[in-house]
Design an enzyme around this catalytic site. Structure first.
Site, PDB file in Angstrom:
ATOM      1  N   ASP A 171       0.826  -1.203   0.000  1.00 45.00           N
ATOM      2  CA  ASP A 171       0.000   0.000   0.000  1.00 45.00           C
ATOM      3  C   ASP A 171       0.867   1.263   0.000  1.00 45.00           C
ATOM      4  O   ASP A 171       1.840   1.345   0.753  1.00 45.00           O
ATOM      5  CB  ASP A 171      -0.882  -0.029   1.265  1.00 45.00           C
ATOM      6  CG  ASP A 171      -1.770   1.180   1.379  1.00 45.00           C
ATOM      7  OD1 ASP A 171      -2.688   1.299   0.554  1.00 45.00           O
ATOM      8  OD2 ASP A 171      -1.542   2.007   2.280  1.00 45.00           O
ATOM      9  N   GLU A 207       0.914  -0.693  -5.219  1.00 40.81           N
ATOM     10  CA  GLU A 207      -0.213   0.239  -5.236  1.00 40.81           C
ATOM     11  C   GLU A 207       0.388   1.634  -5.355  1.00 40.81           C
ATOM     12  O   GLU A 207       0.712   2.282  -4.367  1.00 40.81           O
ATOM     13  CB  GLU A 207      -1.059   0.103  -3.965  1.00 40.81           C
ATOM     14  CG  GLU A 207      -2.398   0.819  -4.061  1.00 40.81           C
ATOM     15  CD  GLU A 207      -2.422   2.218  -3.439  1.00 40.81           C
ATOM     16  OE1 GLU A 207      -3.242   3.034  -3.886  1.00 40.81           O
ATOM     17  OE2 GLU A 207      -1.638   2.489  -2.517  1.00 40.81           O
TER      18      GLU A 207
HETATM   19  C1  GLC Z   1      -3.850   3.590  -0.401  1.00 36.72           C
HETATM   20  C2  GLC Z   1      -5.244   3.053  -0.135  1.00 36.72           C
HETATM   21  C3  GLC Z   1      -6.113   4.166   0.365  1.00 36.72           C
HETATM   22  C4  GLC Z   1      -5.493   4.744   1.618  1.00 36.72           C
HETATM   23  C5  GLC Z   1      -4.028   5.134   1.394  1.00 36.72           C
HETATM   24  C6  GLC Z   1      -3.335   5.389   2.683  1.00 36.72           C
HETATM   25  O1  GLC Z   1      -3.841   4.532  -1.405  1.00 36.72           O
HETATM   26  O2  GLC Z   1      -5.767   2.481  -1.298  1.00 36.72           O
HETATM   27  O3  GLC Z   1      -7.411   3.724   0.613  1.00 36.72           O
HETATM   28  O4  GLC Z   1      -6.219   5.871   2.011  1.00 36.72           O
HETATM   29  O5  GLC Z   1      -3.301   4.105   0.767  1.00 36.72           O
HETATM   30  O6  GLC Z   1      -3.105   4.190   3.369  1.00 36.72           O
END
Ligand code: GLC
Length: 648
Positions: free
Chosen positions: A279, A321
């Site tokens: 993430d 991500e």
């Molecule tokens: C990623 C997640 C999102 C979250 C962010 C911070 O982008 O998809 O939902 O707010 O990380 O953890």
């Protein structure tokens, strides 16, 4: 040759039929093969810091010994298969356990539902401990490894991962690598003044450095969490919080943080997780004077995680991500000598945003331009293709691409916000603004697929033709990603056309975050009525189900290659998935009018038998009456090569 290929080479014949006694020897070989790279990466980040490095081999050995035996055998099977995540057989779904099925046991009960739809790759949103109340939809974790009792017990989770394995379901879980919640034991100790744990975060005694950082750090949640630092009253310090104020950024300049997080990562993997979703990984390294995103050190750190994970658990993949520009996204697959040694998969966020742009403009020109601009990715890597996820839709197109079309980038983005967020009378979309800045006009978009594509509006106005249009758009968008190169990911609820859920507006912890509008509680009543073929949810479900069945039977949809065609019609999107047998031509019409393709061209490619063709999307047969093949408004064609031959 990446490290996976080297491991396969070194393992030789033992991979075909490994026995129990081969396992430790193969681990040793992987360690030996990766150690020099690990050492280089480690010391480039932590020069002179021997103590943590010396602990690394022993720690990897211990984590390997702790890895359950069935997972160790699965690792070798996957190593033998190579790029196992590229198969056309994988079809994903993303869901919140509580909103989808109540808890983890509920997920076990729902495994037949996934099977019925054809889904066998699950992204379950964070399940580890998290604070009650606001927790950024689970992305503020208070543990990286312990299951939150709200979702179930450790035993439930192990039963779930076991059941997934038995059914051939691949499980992806988040590894929230950039930050922890302010309730995390490390954060609590830091707040109590423990210097060791204060060193796990970016803590400052006053505003001097935070102010300097702020000069170049952008804001992620400007509306709800402005600035990048939060005051801690207990210690009188400032802590870096790039996302929400309760999410403390981990300080990876401290090698202890790397070691502790490496351990967390493998402990999670050892519970039976197949893919770790890293993430917010673009933010891992911070540097004064930069925007602290996508820095070279972040890549080195991710590769370091990857190469260590590969030694212990070579069957576990990492998904990046990173919702950043295409040229930056592809760097997460690794470059130069790290090519194919960083993340195996990444979200194709640009593709997603361009598909939404095509719906609003009814044109595919920006899509084509942007796709041409995405560099090719290492052969062993894969995109994750999606229409919607739990987050917002950002409009991160490259300004140059918009300008090249003769549009003003700022005005174009404003048009998209207007189109999707209920500011244009004629737009059928029912999106909601997210993080809108009235001064700059910048903002992002939230909303469910169906509501964004006009279904909510059509149902409210009772216009049957508009309902059909929305249905066609949903099928077209999902049909495109189900045929694109990579793993398609369906957002739970989309398979039955779920609309926006406005209940978040009545919940204190959620009312300021419009992303909750597209995180609905699953509609099991609609599912219970799936046998009634005339209901709209049933029609959407059954169309996706048949597309998924087709996908899984078409080897041309595996692997990472796609051929883009320019049909000379700015409303169409045409691409081909080639294989020796059974190539597929995909044609999507983003316009509200019928559009045409040159039939001779389609015939020459091998997709017309005389004048006849069958559209696999709905099983209908047609014959071309003129020199032109017509595609109806929002129509989607999946055409297979005549007699299953390879395309020309
Ligand atoms: C990623 C997640 C999102 C979250 C962010 C911070 O982008 O998809 O939902 O707010 O990380 O953890």
């Amino acid at each position: 040759m990446n490290q996976v290929a080297i491991h396969r080479l070194l393992a030789g014949k033992s991979l075909a039929k490994p026995s129990k006694k081969d396992l430790p020897a193969l681990f040793e070989k992987r360690l030996a093969a990766n150690l020099t790279l690990i050492q280089d990466l480690y010391y480039s980040l932590y020069p002179g810091q021997d103590a943590a490095f010396e602990e690394l081999p022993g720690m990897l050995g211990k984590l390997f010994r702790d890895r359950p035996e069935d997972l160790r055998f699965q690792d070798l099977e996957r190593l033998n298969e190579g790029a196992w995540y590229q198969s056309e057989k994988w079809v994903g779904m993303q869901l919140y356990a509580d909103r989808f099925s109540g808890d983890i046991r509920g997920l076990i009960d729902k495994l037949p539902y996934f099977e019925k739809l054809g889904v066998n790759f699950l992204h379950v949103m964070p399940l580890t401990r998290q604070p009650k109340g606001e927790n950024d939809g689970g992305y503020a974790v208070s543990s990286h490894t312990e299951i939150d009792p709200r979702f179930g017990t450790e035993a439930d989770f192990l039963e779930f991962t076991g059941a997934c394995r038995e059914k051939g379901v691949c499980l992806m879980l988040d590894f929230v690598v950039n930050h922890t919640s302010d309730q995390y034991p490390w954060a609590q100790k830091a707040r109590e003044g423990d210097a060791e744990y204060a060193g796990y975060y970016y803590m400052f005694p006053d505003r001097t450095l935070p102010d300097l950082y702020e000069e170049t750090l952008p804001e992620i949640f400007p509306e709800t969490s402005p600035g990048n630092f939060t005051f801690i009253p207990e210690t009188g310090q400032w802590v870096m919080t790039v996302f929400n104020q309760y999410q403390w950024d981990l300080n990876y300049t401290n090698p202890r943080v790397f070691l502790a997080m490496l351990k967390n990562m493998v402990v999670l993997a050892n519970k039976g997780v197949d893919v770790l979703r890293f993430d917010a990984l673009a933010f891992l390294w911070k540097k004064l004077g930069t925007n602290s995103q996508n820095l070279p050190e972040a890549h080195q750190l991710i590769a370091l995680f990857r190469l260590c994970l590969q030694v212990v658990a070579p069957g576990v993949a990492i998904l990046a991500e990173a919702i950043v520009a295409p040229r930056e996204i592809v760097r997460y697959f690794g470059e130069g000598r790290l090519a194919g040694n960083e993340c195996e998969a990444a979200y194709n966020a640009t593709y997603m945003a361009c598909l939404w742009n095509s719906i609003a403009t009814k044109k595919t020109n920006l899509l084509y331009r942007s796709l041409a601009d995405i560099p090719s990715i290492p052969e062993s890597c894969s995109w994750i293709n999606y229409i919607r996820c739990h987050d917002d839709i950002g409009l991160g197109f490259d300004d140059r691409q918009i300008e090249a079309l003769g549009w003003n980038p700022a005005a174009h983005r404003r048009f998209l916000l207007d189109y999707y967020c209920q500011r244009l009378e004629w737009s059928p979309s029912r999106g909601v603004l997210f993080m809108y800045n009235p001064v700059t006009g910048d903002g992002r978009i939230t909303g469910s697929t169906a509501s964004l594509l006009g279904l909510e509006e059509a149902l409210d106005s009772g216009n049957a033709a508009d309902v059909e249009t929305a249905f066609d758009k949903i099928v077209m968008m999902y049909g495109v990603i189900l045929a694109s190169a990579g793993i398609p990911l369906i957002y739970a609820g989309d398979e039955i056309g779920m609309l926006n859920d406005y209940s978040y507006l009545r919940e204190k912890d959620k009312e300021n975050d419009s992303r909750w509008v597209n995180r609905p509680i699953h509609d099991w009543e609609a599912v219970a009525a799936l046998d009634d073929p005339n209901r709209l949810p049933s029609r959407i479900f059954s169309r996706l189900q048949s597309l998924i069945r087709l996908r899984r039977k078409l080897p041309s949809l595996g692997g990472g290659k796609s051929v883009l065609h320019h049909p000379g019609n700015e409303h169409l999107y045409v691409f081909e998935r080639k294989a020796e047998k059974g190539s597929l031509l995909v044609v999507a019409n983003f316009d509200e009018n019928p559009q045409v393709l040159n039939a001779t061209w389609v015939r020459n490619l091998g997709y017309l038998k005389g004048s006849a063709y069958t559209n696999l999307v709905d099983g209908t047969s047609h014959s071309v009456q003129s020199a032109l093949l017509e595609i109806r408004p929002y129509g989607l064609l999946w055409l297979k090569t005549v007699d299953g031959a390879g395309a020309k």
